[in-house]
Design a protein around this motif. Structure first.
Motif, PDB file in Angstrom:
ATOM      1  N   CYS A   1       0.841  -1.194   0.000  1.00 33.57           N
ATOM      2  CA  CYS A   1       0.000   0.000   0.000  1.00 33.57           C
ATOM      3  C   CYS A   1       0.879   1.248   0.000  1.00 33.57           C
TER       4      CYS A   1
ATOM      5  N   CYS B   1      -1.374   3.627   7.320  1.00 35.24           N
ATOM      6  CA  CYS B   1      -2.324   3.903   8.398  1.00 35.24           C
ATOM      7  C   CYS B   1      -1.890   3.130   9.640  1.00 35.24           C
TER       8      CYS B   1
ATOM      9  N   CYS C   1      -3.140  -0.435  10.584  1.00 36.27           N
ATOM     10  CA  CYS C   1      -3.093  -1.469   9.552  1.00 36.27           C
ATOM     11  C   CYS C   1      -1.750  -2.206   9.564  1.00 36.27           C
ATOM     12  N   SER C   2      -1.818  -3.524   9.341  1.00 37.85           N
ATOM     13  CA  SER C   2      -0.602  -4.341   9.357  1.00 37.85           C
ATOM     14  C   SER C   2      -0.015  -4.567   7.963  1.00 37.85           C
TER      15      SER C   2
ATOM     16  N   SER D   1      -4.817  -4.073  -1.715  1.00 38.33           N
ATOM     17  CA  SER D   1      -5.108  -3.159  -0.612  1.00 38.33           C
ATOM     18  C   SER D   1      -5.779  -1.893  -1.120  1.00 38.33           C
TER      19      SER D   1
ATOM     20  N   GLU E   1     -13.284   5.514   8.084  1.00 36.09           N
ATOM     21  CA  GLU E   1     -12.894   5.242   9.469  1.00 36.09           C
ATOM     22  C   GLU E   1     -13.613   6.113  10.492  1.00 36.09           C
TER      23      GLU E   1
ATOM     24  N   LYS F   1      -4.174   8.789   8.343  1.00 42.70           N
ATOM     25  CA  LYS F   1      -5.066   8.625   7.199  1.00 42.70           C
ATOM     26  C   LYS F   1      -5.124   9.973   6.493  1.00 42.70           C
TER      27      LYS F   1
ATOM     28  N   THR G   1       1.127  -3.910  14.119  1.00 43.18           N
ATOM     29  CA  THR G   1       0.702  -2.584  13.670  1.00 43.18           C
ATOM     30  C   THR G   1       1.435  -1.524  14.495  1.00 43.18           C
TER      31      THR G   1
END
Length: 218
Positions: A25, A29, A32-33, A70, A134, A146, A217
């Motif tokens: 990605c 963020c 997120c992992s 993603s 979100e 984000k 994360t």
């Protein structure tokens, strides 16, 4: 050799073929992992993606494709080239006219996502896109790293409405830095954009489970 016809992933009782067009990605963020699994974003060319769609359609007759990435628009340049090439393919070959696609998508500022991109998304046959909103709080979204604002989201929804692009919104609550004010801003956001449910610009709002920590994360 794996036959896609052995796997019934259905949309409206039609088989859907998944496409892997990128890895990783362009965003990081903090909840997120993905960035820990794939350190660097990699993207197939638009030509390659079109070739795969043609191949799977010719072999199976499938017209519904899902980007299992993603995000579809990690590279704006490649994504726009893909839309333009799919538009051209459909205009030159009627057998591909009903092909459509969907997948995850990120919201960007107006300067990065101008109106002509939304026009191309619609004309290329997009079925719907799924965006990670979100929260309705710009402050909290910034804490999540984000990188867009509510104003960017309003532009995205305005253009989606104009060109008939359907959106699924992903949201969650109980982030560890969320305040009552942040939560109320989410409620205010939902109230402000509710009219987009009437024309199906917003086809669904997916409220995930409350915030939970995932290994690795940030």
């Amino acid at each position: 050799k794996i036959s896609v016809t052995d796997y019934d992933i259905l949309r409206d009782n039609r088989r859907v073929v998944g496409l892997n067009t990128s890895r990783g990605c362009v965003r990081k963020c903090t909840f997120c992992s993905v960035p820990t699994m794939w350190k660097k974003f990699k993207q197939k060319s638009a030509n390659r993606i079109i070739e795969e769609i043609i191949k799977y359609h010719n072999e199976t007759g499938v017209i519904d494709f899902y980007f299992q990435d993603s995000l579809m628009n990690g590279s704006i340049k490649v994504f726009k080239e893909f839309c333009d090439q799919l538009i051209l393919l459909k205009s030159q070959n009627p057998q591909y006219r009903d092909i459509n696609y969907s997948g995850l998508f990120i919201v960007r500022p107006k300067a990065q996502h101008p109106e002509d991109l939304f026009r191309a998304i619609a004309e290329s046959g997009n079925d719907h896109i799924c965006i990670g909103v979100e929260t309705g709080s710009d402050r909290l979204r910034h804490e999540m790293d984000k990188r867009f604002t509510n104003d960017d989201l309003y532009w995205h929804l305005e253009m989606s409405s104009k060109y008939g692009i359907k959106n699924q919104l992903m949201m969650f609550c109980s982030h560890y830095k969320e305040t009552h004010e942040d939560f109320n801003e989410s409620l205010a956001l939902l109230d402000r954009i509710k009219h987009y449910t009437v024309d199906q610009t917003i086809m669904d709002i997916n409220f995930a489970t409350p915030f939970m920590l995932v290994d690795n994360t940030p």
